[in-house]
Design a protein around this motif. Sequence first.
Motif, mmCIF file in Angstrom:
data_model
loop_
_atom_site.group_PDB
_atom_site.id
_atom_site.type_symbol
_atom_site.label_atom_id
_atom_site.label_comp_id
_atom_site.label_asym_id
_atom_site.label_seq_id
_atom_site.Cartn_x
_atom_site.Cartn_y
_atom_site.Cartn_z
ATOM 1 N N ILE A 29 26.700 19.690 20.654
ATOM 2 C CA ILE A 29 27.841 19.823 21.576
ATOM 3 C C ILE A 29 29.126 19.411 20.846
ATOM 4 C CG2 ILE A 29 28.860 19.084 23.780
ATOM 5 C CD1 ILE A 29 25.988 18.139 24.603
ATOM 6 N N VAL A 30 30.132 20.282 20.905
ATOM 7 C CA VAL A 30 31.488 19.915 20.482
ATOM 8 C C VAL A 30 32.274 19.715 21.775
ATOM 9 C CG1 VAL A 30 33.596 20.672 19.306
ATOM 10 C CG2 VAL A 30 31.347 21.302 18.374
ATOM 11 N N ILE A 31 32.955 18.592 21.911
ATOM 12 C CA ILE A 31 33.710 18.359 23.148
ATOM 13 C C ILE A 31 35.166 18.023 22.859
ATOM 14 C CG2 ILE A 31 32.878 15.956 23.276
ATOM 15 C CD1 ILE A 31 33.273 16.172 26.370
ATOM 16 N N ARG A 32 36.040 18.644 23.634
ATOM 17 C CA ARG A 32 37.464 18.250 23.668
ATOM 18 C C ARG A 32 37.736 17.743 25.073
ATOM 19 N NH1 ARG A 32 42.772 21.381 21.547
ATOM 20 N NH2 ARG A 32 41.910 20.483 19.633
ATOM 21 N N THR A 33 38.187 16.502 25.159
ATOM 22 C CA THR A 33 38.359 15.880 26.467
ATOM 23 C C THR A 33 39.555 14.942 26.457
ATOM 24 O OG1 THR A 33 37.253 14.466 28.122
ATOM 25 C CG2 THR A 33 36.654 14.093 25.821
ATOM 26 N N ASP A 34 40.041 14.635 27.658
ATOM 27 C CA ASP A 34 41.242 13.814 27.778
ATOM 28 C C ASP A 34 40.996 12.349 27.496
ATOM 29 O OD1 ASP A 34 43.711 14.737 28.100
ATOM 30 O OD2 ASP A 34 43.637 14.938 30.274
ATOM 31 N N ARG A 35 39.787 11.885 27.732
ATOM 32 C CA ARG A 35 39.547 10.438 27.611
ATOM 33 C C ARG A 35 38.468 10.164 26.589
ATOM 34 N NH1 ARG A 35 37.714 8.655 32.813
ATOM 35 N NH2 ARG A 35 37.428 6.696 31.671
ATOM 36 N N GLU A 36 38.780 9.259 25.689
ATOM 37 C CA GLU A 36 37.795 8.889 24.669
ATOM 38 C C GLU A 36 36.484 8.415 25.309
ATOM 39 O OE1 GLU A 36 38.452 5.257 22.293
ATOM 40 O OE2 GLU A 36 38.229 6.561 20.563
ATOM 41 N N ASP A 37 36.598 7.722 26.458
ATOM 42 C CA ASP A 37 35.398 7.251 27.169
ATOM 43 C C ASP A 37 34.434 8.394 27.456
ATOM 44 O OD1 ASP A 37 36.433 4.790 27.245
ATOM 45 O OD2 ASP A 37 36.873 4.749 29.403
ATOM 46 N N ASN A 38 34.983 9.541 27.792
ATOM 47 C CA ASN A 38 34.115 10.692 28.098
ATOM 48 C C ASN A 38 33.300 11.090 26.878
ATOM 49 O OD1 ASN A 38 35.258 10.779 30.619
ATOM 50 N ND2 ASN A 38 36.615 12.521 30.173
ATOM 51 N N LEU A 39 33.969 11.111 25.727
ATOM 52 C CA LEU A 39 33.280 11.459 24.478
ATOM 53 C C LEU A 39 32.165 10.452 24.191
ATOM 54 C CD1 LEU A 39 33.246 12.885 21.553
ATOM 55 C CD2 LEU A 39 34.696 10.958 20.880
ATOM 56 N N LEU A 40 32.497 9.176 24.307
ATOM 57 C CA LEU A 40 31.518 8.139 23.949
ATOM 58 C C LEU A 40 30.347 8.148 24.927
ATOM 59 C CD1 LEU A 40 33.994 5.279 22.930
ATOM 60 C CD2 LEU A 40 32.874 6.982 21.465
ATOM 61 N N ASN A 41 30.661 8.377 26.194
ATOM 62 C CA ASN A 41 29.632 8.447 27.224
ATOM 63 C C ASN A 41 28.703 9.642 26.975
ATOM 64 O OD1 ASN A 41 28.487 7.499 29.543
ATOM 65 N ND2 ASN A 41 30.159 8.138 30.909
ATOM 66 N N LEU A 42 29.312 10.761 26.604
ATOM 67 C CA LEU A 42 28.512 11.966 26.314
ATOM 68 C C LEU A 42 27.594 11.694 25.118
ATOM 69 C CD1 LEU A 42 28.577 15.117 27.293
ATOM 70 C CD2 LEU A 42 29.602 15.473 25.063
ATOM 71 N N ALA A 43 28.159 11.096 24.092
ATOM 72 C CA ALA A 43 27.367 10.831 22.881
ATOM 73 C C ALA A 43 26.241 9.842 23.181
ATOM 74 C CB ALA A 43 28.278 10.305 21.780
ATOM 75 N N ASP A 44 26.524 8.864 24.034
ATOM 76 C CA ASP A 44 25.493 7.867 24.372
ATOM 77 C C ASP A 44 24.299 8.494 25.070
ATOM 78 O OD1 ASP A 44 26.691 5.705 23.311
ATOM 79 O OD2 ASP A 44 27.535 4.937 25.188
ATOM 80 N N HIS A 45 24.543 9.530 25.852
ATOM 81 C CA HIS A 45 23.469 10.087 26.673
ATOM 82 C C HIS A 45 22.908 11.407 26.171
ATOM 83 C CE1 HIS A 45 25.330 7.070 29.296
ATOM 84 N NE2 HIS A 45 24.080 6.887 29.676
ATOM 85 N N ALA A 46 23.568 12.002 25.179
ATOM 86 C CA ALA A 46 23.046 13.267 24.638
ATOM 87 C C ALA A 46 21.912 12.958 23.669
ATOM 88 C CB ALA A 46 24.162 14.012 23.915
ATOM 89 N N THR A 47 20.989 13.889 23.573
ATOM 90 C CA THR A 47 19.915 13.731 22.580
ATOM 91 C C THR A 47 20.080 14.773 21.477
ATOM 92 O OG1 THR A 47 18.488 15.074 23.977
ATOM 93 C CG2 THR A 47 18.281 12.686 24.195
ATOM 94 N N VAL A 48 21.282 15.353 21.402
ATOM 95 C CA VAL A 48 21.642 16.285 20.323
ATOM 96 C C VAL A 48 22.971 15.806 19.739
ATOM 97 C CG1 VAL A 48 20.455 18.257 21.396
ATOM 98 C CG2 VAL A 48 22.875 17.840 21.918
ATOM 99 N N PRO A 49 23.318 16.243 18.515
ATOM 100 C CA PRO A 49 24.586 15.784 17.929
ATOM 101 C C PRO A 49 25.807 16.158 18.769
ATOM 102 C CG PRO A 49 23.208 16.815 16.254
ATOM 103 C CD PRO A 49 22.550 17.089 17.579
ATOM 104 N N VAL A 50 26.757 15.227 18.835
ATOM 105 C CA VAL A 50 28.019 15.440 19.558
ATOM 106 C C VAL A 50 29.159 15.301 18.545
ATOM 107 C CG1 VAL A 50 29.581 14.455 21.296
ATOM 108 C CG2 VAL A 50 27.123 14.617 21.767
ATOM 109 N N ILE A 51 30.100 16.226 18.605
ATOM 110 C CA ILE A 51 31.246 16.223 17.689
ATOM 111 C C ILE A 51 32.534 16.117 18.508
ATOM 112 C CG2 ILE A 51 32.519 17.589 15.971
ATOM 113 C CD1 ILE A 51 29.836 18.809 15.105
ATOM 114 N N ASN A 52 33.438 15.275 18.032
ATOM 115 C CA ASN A 52 34.734 15.054 18.689
ATOM 116 C C ASN A 52 35.710 16.179 18.310
ATOM 117 O OD1 ASN A 52 37.250 14.159 19.503
ATOM 118 N ND2 ASN A 52 37.109 12.149 18.514
ATOM 119 N N GLY A 53 36.035 16.999 19.287
ATOM 120 C CA GLY A 53 36.992 18.082 19.063
ATOM 121 C C GLY A 53 38.390 17.715 19.528
ATOM 122 N N LEU A 54 38.678 16.450 19.698
ATOM 123 C CA LEU A 54 39.947 15.821 20.087
ATOM 124 C C LEU A 54 39.767 15.072 21.411
ATOM 125 C CD1 LEU A 54 43.596 17.140 20.109
ATOM 126 C CD2 LEU A 54 42.591 16.393 22.261
#
Length: 308
Positions: free
Chosen positions: A104-129
């Motif tokens: 998953i590549v995610i672009r989101t308004d809040r860093e918390d969303n990215l970190l939360n997604l990464a914490d719960h995903a079981t696949v690689p997550v990439i910060n798209g901003l």
Amino acid sequence: MRHFLDIDRACAGELKAILAQAAAMKTARRGRPKGTPDDERPLNGRVVALLFEKPSTRTRVSFDMAVRQLGGETLTLSGGETQLGRGESIPDTARVLSRYVDGIVIRTDREDNLLNLADHATVPVINGLTDRTHPCQVMGDVMTYEEHRGPIQGRRVAWFGDGNNVCASFLHAAGQFGFDITLSCPESRDPDLEYIAYAQSRGTTVDIVRDPLKAARGADLVVTDAWLSMHDSDDIRDERRGILGPFQVNASVMAAAADGAVFMHCLPAYRGEEVTADVLDGPASIILDEAENRLHVQKAILRHCFDV
Ligand code: CP
Ligand code: NVA
């Protein structure tokens, strides 16, 4: 499983390996139609979801093409058209998407969303901003500087204007790649102290110089970004113009920089605001190589995350 969440989270050796692989892949496919895959297809059989809660031209298209050139497939989702837009939780979204896609590549308004997604995903997550950082951008920026001028280590980067998410990733990169930074921002728009402290903790010199012409002195790379970011309210546009006006990158700023200095901007740019058209479109500007290199560096980031 490896995510790519921020430049300070990887080790310097891994980041340098990503840049070397990006440069090698760029050279290897020179002259090919953009839609043909590389000879190696390391993402063959894999699907990467591109989840964009905010607008994007470069990041979305370059990730889409990056995955295709690596032999994989993409699925583009905008926040509003998924149940996220109706309040489904990030952890549930992460767990469910992980059952369908390989990354998953995610672009989101809040860093918390990215970190939360990464914490719960079981696949690689990439910060798209996020509102806080833009690591893939600055990896591409370092690649672009080195392509034009050789190793960035020991060089000086001068950042002008808003101490925003891109500036924060530059401070991370300064710490990891060993370059110095001059920040020329109005006091109210300095980057967060934690980013400055990180760079300093890694031996980088961070100078805060409020006079833009003095700040430009000795700079090998001059960088700026839009005065209003996507997470900023449009209501403060005039206020930002007022405080950031003196920090515009123009011909005088470039003339004060080191001989052979280059200019970069992540784009989109607003000619006549943070940078004048003569600089943005002038001989020192390497903005199009910078934009192109998002593609090559993100291919290497994807390979790093998938370990392929
Ligand atoms: N520089 C950058 O990330 O551009 P986009 O917003 O178009 O993706
Ligand atoms: N600072 C900008 C970068 C856009 C690529 C923003 O967050 O909108």
